[in-house]
Motif scaffolding. Structure first.
Motif, PDB file in Angstrom:
ATOM      1  N   TYR A  89       3.519  -1.313  -7.440  1.00  0.00           N
ATOM      2  CA  TYR A  89       3.208  -1.820  -6.100  1.00  0.00           C
ATOM      3  C   TYR A  89       4.387  -2.460  -5.380  1.00  0.00           C
ATOM      4  O   TYR A  89       4.297  -2.730  -4.177  1.00  0.00           O
ATOM      5  CB  TYR A  89       2.052  -2.832  -6.182  1.00  0.00           C
ATOM      6  CG  TYR A  89       0.768  -2.187  -6.622  1.00  0.00           C
ATOM      7  CD1 TYR A  89       0.078  -1.330  -5.772  1.00  0.00           C
ATOM      8  CD2 TYR A  89       0.260  -2.404  -7.905  1.00  0.00           C
ATOM      9  CE1 TYR A  89      -1.092  -0.715  -6.175  1.00  0.00           C
ATOM     10  CE2 TYR A  89      -0.910  -1.796  -8.317  1.00  0.00           C
ATOM     11  CZ  TYR A  89      -1.586  -0.949  -7.453  1.00  0.00           C
ATOM     12  OH  TYR A  89      -2.739  -0.336  -7.857  1.00  0.00           O
TER      13      TYR A  89
ATOM     14  N   ALA B 265      -2.303  -7.149  -4.807  1.00  0.00           N
ATOM     15  CA  ALA B 265      -1.674  -5.896  -4.382  1.00  0.00           C
ATOM     16  C   ALA B 265      -2.431  -4.704  -4.952  1.00  0.00           C
ATOM     17  O   ALA B 265      -2.625  -3.684  -4.272  1.00  0.00           O
ATOM     18  CB  ALA B 265      -0.213  -5.868  -4.824  1.00  0.00           C
TER      19      ALA B 265
ATOM     20  N   THR C 192       5.663  -1.293  -1.836  1.00  0.00           N
ATOM     21  CA  THR C 192       4.609  -0.535  -1.151  1.00  0.00           C
ATOM     22  C   THR C 192       3.484  -1.473  -0.709  1.00  0.00           C
ATOM     23  O   THR C 192       3.077  -1.473   0.450  1.00  0.00           O
ATOM     24  CB  THR C 192       4.040   0.566  -2.064  1.00  0.00           C
ATOM     25  OG1 THR C 192       3.555  -0.025  -3.279  1.00  0.00           O
ATOM     26  CG2 THR C 192       5.102   1.607  -2.383  1.00  0.00           C
ATOM     27  N   GLN C 193       2.971  -2.274  -1.644  1.00  0.00           N
ATOM     28  CA  GLN C 193       1.959  -3.284  -1.319  1.00  0.00           C
ATOM     29  C   GLN C 193       2.501  -4.701  -1.487  1.00  0.00           C
ATOM     30  O   GLN C 193       1.904  -5.649  -0.995  1.00  0.00           O
ATOM     31  CB  GLN C 193       0.732  -3.130  -2.230  1.00  0.00           C
ATOM     32  CG  GLN C 193      -0.035  -1.837  -2.066  1.00  0.00           C
ATOM     33  CD  GLN C 193      -0.695  -1.716  -0.706  1.00  0.00           C
ATOM     34  OE1 GLN C 193      -0.545  -0.714  -0.024  1.00  0.00           O
ATOM     35  NE2 GLN C 193      -1.398  -2.748  -0.293  1.00  0.00           N
TER      36      GLN C 193
ATOM     37  N   GLY D 134      -5.338  -3.468  -2.925  1.00  0.00           N
ATOM     38  CA  GLY D 134      -5.088  -2.860  -1.629  1.00  0.00           C
ATOM     39  C   GLY D 134      -4.584  -3.797  -0.560  1.00  0.00           C
ATOM     40  O   GLY D 134      -4.264  -3.361   0.554  1.00  0.00           O
ATOM     41  N   HIS D 135      -4.507  -5.094  -0.848  1.00  0.00           N
ATOM     42  CA  HIS D 135      -4.003  -6.042   0.139  1.00  0.00           C
ATOM     43  C   HIS D 135      -2.478  -5.929   0.243  1.00  0.00           C
ATOM     44  O   HIS D 135      -1.796  -5.570  -0.724  1.00  0.00           O
ATOM     45  CB  HIS D 135      -4.364  -7.474  -0.255  1.00  0.00           C
ATOM     46  CG  HIS D 135      -5.838  -7.719  -0.366  1.00  0.00           C
ATOM     47  ND1 HIS D 135      -6.654  -7.858   0.729  1.00  0.00           N
ATOM     48  CD2 HIS D 135      -6.645  -7.845  -1.457  1.00  0.00           C
ATOM     49  CE1 HIS D 135      -7.900  -8.070   0.329  1.00  0.00           C
ATOM     50  NE2 HIS D 135      -7.924  -8.064  -0.993  1.00  0.00           N
ATOM     51  N   LYS D 136      -1.962  -6.250   1.409  1.00  0.00           N
ATOM     52  CA  LYS D 136      -0.517  -6.390   1.551  1.00  0.00           C
ATOM     53  C   LYS D 136      -0.149  -7.801   1.110  1.00  0.00           C
ATOM     54  O   LYS D 136      -0.690  -8.781   1.626  1.00  0.00           O
ATOM     55  CB  LYS D 136      -0.080  -6.173   3.000  1.00  0.00           C
ATOM     56  CG  LYS D 136       1.420  -6.364   3.218  1.00  0.00           C
ATOM     57  CD  LYS D 136       1.795  -6.201   4.683  1.00  0.00           C
ATOM     58  CE  LYS D 136       3.279  -6.470   4.901  1.00  0.00           C
ATOM     59  NZ  LYS D 136       3.659  -6.347   6.332  1.00  0.00           N
TER      60      LYS D 136
END
Length: 415
Positions: free
Chosen positions: A68, A30, A71-72, A33-35
């Motif tokens: 995160y 996360a 959000t992520q 930047g990955h979901k």
């Protein structure tokens, strides 16, 4: 085999199993930047995550979780996730040891569920017995076994700093490495599923053995009023032998004048503790290796057999506690071999216990059917000639001979 990295792009990653390993990796990815969708069968964990509560302690974990979560990073029960919307599945479910065997129930359930989604990249982090990944995911062609070596209390530094080992179905083919691995900018070593699986067990067994060894030696130190901390500070300062790659290569049983003698002395010291289970088991283990090698060599009757080298190790003529001498003098040798020889330029005596010495390589070709490669190294051209002459070759593992020899049907190794 060459590893090819895919073009970097952000992914949707399902981390299946939200224990210590799973939640740590979920936060790591996360943060890149990955979901990330955290998947678990435990509804209590799902509820806690959705309520913004981090239920595990690990340095940096709560900070990343609060940053995160929602959000992520999102949570889903294992029955509610839509894998059509997922690129990569990271499997971190448990494999507990129960009733005398490894319980694979959890990962079998996951494997059955993921079989319906052939587009998925599947990365297995769960610790598994060798052969399990190949068996569980035999109908899926994008599977990677990536053993984790995370220590609780330093999980994120371990994720960032450790090199990667990636097990694949066929290590000899070109492999496309998933971007969530290649983007970590680490050294990646490719091997097969089974080697990667056994590596994880081997590493943990080795760490456990180091702890037991240190504690048993420390218990002896206490009886002699020796400062165990100073002792091991000195022990660890030796990076030539003690903390090094020496003695971590598969090979024959140990011998020589020091190891057996000093190990026996250490475990029978007058003030030594009675419970030295690990130290006392070492000699038993070494004897078991000798018996295993003996069974391998003498499993069938032979007309002629020659040992190449008879010293206890290479580059010496010391025969004290020599494995090869023990093998030559064993009852099995007397019962199974009609003519027994040895060849060793460093030991020029004519015979040992009525076992004849050969002085020239040509005599081996002329007189011997089975050759045991011991602590004297033959030149590669000679060992290759042996198999071309249809000689049976048994390798005790003192040297790394050419692959061409190992590929011969007449070659057999103790490992």
């Amino acid at each position: 085999m060459r590893a090819i990295a895919k073009e970097l792009r952000l992914k949707t990653i399902a981390v299946i199993g939200l224990g210590h390993v799973g939640l740590s990796f979920a936060m790591y990815y996360a943060s890149k930047g990955h979901k990330v969708i955290g998947v678990d069968k435990d509804q209590n964990k799902i509820n806690l995550i959705r309520d913004g509560k981090c239920y595990l302690f690990e340095p940096q974990l709560e900070e990343l979780f609060l940053q995160y979560n929602a959000t992520q990073f999102f949570a889903a029960h294992s029955t509610d996730i839509d894998y059509h919307k997922v690129d990569t599945a990271l499997i971190c479910v448990g494999s507990p040891f129960q009733d005398g065997s490894v319980c694979l129930k959890a990962i079998k359930e996951v494997a059955d569920q993921l079989e319906k989604f052939p587009h998925l990249e599947i990365m297995v982090k769960t610790t598994l017995p060798p052969g399990s990944t190949r068996d569980l995911f035999k109908n899926h062609n994008k599977v990677y076994f990536v053993p984790e070596f995370l220590r609780e209390g330093s999980a994120f530094s371990d994720i960032r700093e450790q090199d990667l080992v990636v097990g694949v179905a066929n290590k000899h083919q070109q492999v496309q490495i998933p971007t969530i691995l290649s983007s970590m900018n680490k050294k990646i070593r490719i091997t097969d599923f089974e080697t990667a699986e056994l590596l994880k067990y081997s590493s943990n067994a080795y760490h456990a053995m180091k702890i037991a060894f240190t504690n048993e030696i420390s218990s002896i130190a206490q009886e002699y009023r020796v400062d165990a901390y100073e002792l091991f500070d000195l022990f660890k300062s030796d990076h030539n032998l003690n903390i090094s790659s020496h003695y971590l290569t598969p090979g024959p049983a140990y011998g020589g004048s020091c190891l057996s003698k000093d190990l026996s002395a250490l475990t029978t010291l007058e003030k030594g503790p009675s419970q030295l289970t690990l130290l006392r088991s070492i000699e038993i283990s070494n004897m078991n290796q000798i018996k295993r090698i003996e069974r391998l060599i003498y499993q069938n009757k032979m007309e002629s057999l020659c040992f190449i080298g008879i010293s206890f190790k290479p580059e010496t003529n010391d025969l004290r506690d020599s494995l090869v001498v023990k093998l030559m003098k064993s009852k099995q040798a007397m019962d199974k071999v009609e003519r027994l020889y040895f060849y060793d330029p460093l030991n020029t005596r004519e015979h040992i216990s009525n076992i004849q010495s050969l002085s020239m390589y040509s005599e081996i070709i002329e007189l011997v059917d089975t050759i045991v490669l011991g602590p004297h190294r033959l030149e590669d051209r000679y060992v290759l000639e042996l198999v071309k002459e249809q000689k049976k070759v048994i390798d005790l593992g003192y040297f790394d001979y050419p692959q061409e020899l190992k590929d011969s049907p007449n070659y057999q190794s103790v490992f």
